[in-house]
Motif scaffolding. Sequence first.
Motif, PDB file in Angstrom:
ATOM      1  N   ALA A  36       0.830  -1.209   0.000  1.00 46.51           N
ATOM      2  CA  ALA A  36       0.000   0.000   0.000  1.00 46.51           C
ATOM      3  C   ALA A  36       0.863   1.258   0.000  1.00 46.51           C
ATOM      4  O   ALA A  36       0.580   2.224  -0.725  1.00 46.51           O
ATOM      5  CB  ALA A  36      -0.930  -0.004   1.210  1.00 46.51           C
ATOM      6  N   LYS A  39       2.479   1.638  -3.518  1.00 48.94           N
ATOM      7  CA  LYS A  39       1.520   2.130  -4.515  1.00 48.94           C
ATOM      8  C   LYS A  39       1.202   3.606  -4.291  1.00 48.94           C
ATOM      9  O   LYS A  39       1.051   4.373  -5.249  1.00 48.94           O
ATOM     10  CB  LYS A  39       0.229   1.308  -4.485  1.00 48.94           C
ATOM     11  N   THR A  40       1.114   4.025  -3.037  1.00 51.66           N
ATOM     12  CA  THR A  40       0.843   5.431  -2.740  1.00 51.66           C
ATOM     13  C   THR A  40       1.986   6.316  -3.208  1.00 51.66           C
ATOM     14  O   THR A  40       1.768   7.358  -3.834  1.00 51.66           O
ATOM     15  CB  THR A  40       0.593   5.623  -1.233  1.00 51.66           C
ATOM     16  N   VAL A  44       1.826   9.338  -5.953  1.00 50.86           N
ATOM     17  CA  VAL A  44       2.225  10.702  -5.609  1.00 50.86           C
ATOM     18  C   VAL A  44       3.328  11.176  -6.548  1.00 50.86           C
ATOM     19  O   VAL A  44       3.323  12.325  -6.992  1.00 50.86           O
ATOM     20  CB  VAL A  44       2.666  10.796  -4.131  1.00 50.86           C
TER      21      VAL A  44
END
Length: 71
Positions: A36, A39-40, A44
């Motif tokens: 997670a 992927k963030t 960004v």
Amino acid sequence: MMEDMRETAPAMMQGMMAKDPDVAFVCGMIAHHTAAITKTVEAVRQVWPKCFPLAAHFGVLEFDGRHNPTF
């Protein structure tokens, strides 16, 4: 989304093979949360201006039982 799950599923399943159910849960969640975060950061980076740094600092604070933090 399914492609993301295919990438993380093997690590999560391996983590969940521990005999102790609490350890298995935590190990599975480590793989899930790592994915997670990755992927963030990828999302960004697509919109964050290149002239600004993108950094994160993660730390752990432990206690020795005498209310003295150790780093």
